[in-house]
Design an enzyme around this catalytic site. Structure first.
Site, PDB file in Angstrom:
ATOM      1  N   HIS A  53      41.755  -6.455 -19.181  1.00  0.00           N
ATOM      2  CA  HIS A  53      41.641  -7.288 -20.494  1.00  0.00           C
ATOM      3  C   HIS A  53      40.381  -7.832 -20.494  1.00  0.00           C
ATOM      4  O   HIS A  53      39.927  -8.281 -19.175  1.00  0.00           O
ATOM      5  CB  HIS A  53      42.826  -8.043 -20.663  1.00  0.00           C
ATOM      6  CG  HIS A  53      44.126  -7.334 -21.148  1.00  0.00           C
ATOM      7  ND1 HIS A  53      45.268  -8.185 -21.786  1.00  0.00           N
ATOM      8  CD2 HIS A  53      44.434  -6.171 -20.942  1.00  0.00           C
ATOM      9  CE1 HIS A  53      45.967  -7.229 -22.001  1.00  0.00           C
ATOM     10  NE2 HIS A  53      45.945  -6.038 -21.182  1.00  0.00           N
ATOM     11  N   GLU A  55      39.666 -11.008 -20.803  1.00  0.00           N
ATOM     12  CA  GLU A  55      39.753 -12.285 -19.998  1.00  0.00           C
ATOM     13  C   GLU A  55      39.965 -11.831 -18.221  1.00  0.00           C
ATOM     14  O   GLU A  55      39.165 -12.635 -17.720  1.00  0.00           O
ATOM     15  CB  GLU A  55      41.049 -13.034 -20.358  1.00  0.00           C
ATOM     16  CG  GLU A  55      40.923 -13.660 -22.003  1.00  0.00           C
ATOM     17  CD  GLU A  55      41.590 -12.632 -23.027  1.00  0.00           C
ATOM     18  OE1 GLU A  55      41.843 -12.972 -23.786  1.00  0.00           O
ATOM     19  OE2 GLU A  55      41.464 -11.526 -22.289  1.00  0.00           O
ATOM     20  N   CYS A  83      47.061 -12.898 -24.211  1.00  0.00           N
ATOM     21  CA  CYS A  83      48.080 -12.340 -24.033  1.00  0.00           C
ATOM     22  C   CYS A  83      49.125 -13.086 -22.835  1.00  0.00           C
ATOM     23  O   CYS A  83      48.305 -13.850 -22.319  1.00  0.00           O
ATOM     24  CB  CYS A  83      48.099 -10.851 -23.746  1.00  0.00           C
ATOM     25  SG  CYS A  83      47.609 -10.288 -21.991  1.00  0.00           S
ATOM     26  N   CYS A  86      47.301 -12.560 -19.464  1.00  0.00           N
ATOM     27  CA  CYS A  86      45.723 -13.356 -19.232  1.00  0.00           C
ATOM     28  C   CYS A  86      45.791 -14.681 -19.235  1.00  0.00           C
ATOM     29  O   CYS A  86      45.492 -15.650 -18.669  1.00  0.00           O
ATOM     30  CB  CYS A  86      44.934 -13.032 -20.653  1.00  0.00           C
ATOM     31  SG  CYS A  86      44.268 -11.276 -20.557  1.00  0.00           S
TER      32      CYS A  86
END
Length: 156
Positions: A53, A55, A83, A86
């Site tokens: 992801h 992040e 999410c 993250c």
């Protein structure tokens, strides 16, 4: 750069990733002292890595650049509310502040719905959609004891 410009950089990174078919429409930058020290865009599908992801990638790069596992004095700019994975990584990294653009509903509206994970967390292990079963606790506790007694450990 001001806050809006850092967010626009995260948006630009997200858009570039989408155009390059690297993954979902997410981008992130980590800033310290007015300078970008980490950046990332979603690369889940291009890397076959469910943890890739924006992040996570940006945090890893920033920490490598700082030579630290924490982001003291840093700010994170991300194109979407993080999410659960993250969010956990952000709390472990301990930045000073997080700025986000789109929210959970915006993400859900285009097929990125994390609500099922939030729903799973409070459920008893045996009722989760992926069952969890505890094994070999006594054996693993020996490693915990070793850590607890280790005098030269680096705590985090």
């Amino acid at each position: 750069m001001n806050e809006e410009k850092f967010m626009m950089k995260a948006v630009d990174i997200a858009l570039e990733g989408v155009k390059n078919n690297e993954g979902g429409p997410f981008g992130c930058v980590v800033v310290k002292d007015g300078r970008i020290i980490g950046k990332g865009n979603n690369k889940v599908t291009s890397s076959n890595d469910p943890t890739a992801h924006a992040e996570i990638i940006a945090i890893r790069e920033a920490c490598a650049n700082l030579g630290s596992f924490q982001l003291d004095g840093c700010e994170i700019y991300t194109t979407c509310e993080p999410c659960p994975m993250c969010l956990g990584a952000i709390y472990w990294a301990r930045p000073d502040k997080v700025y986000y653009a789109c929210d959970q509903k915006d993400a859900a509206d285009i097929g990125f719905d994390d609500q099922f994970i939030y729903n799973e967390i409070p459920m008893p292990y045996h009722k989760r959609s992926i069952p969890f079963k505890q094994l070999e606790r006594a054996t693993a506790l020996k490693v915990f004891k070793e850590w607890d007694e280790k005098e030269d450990k680096i705590e985090y």
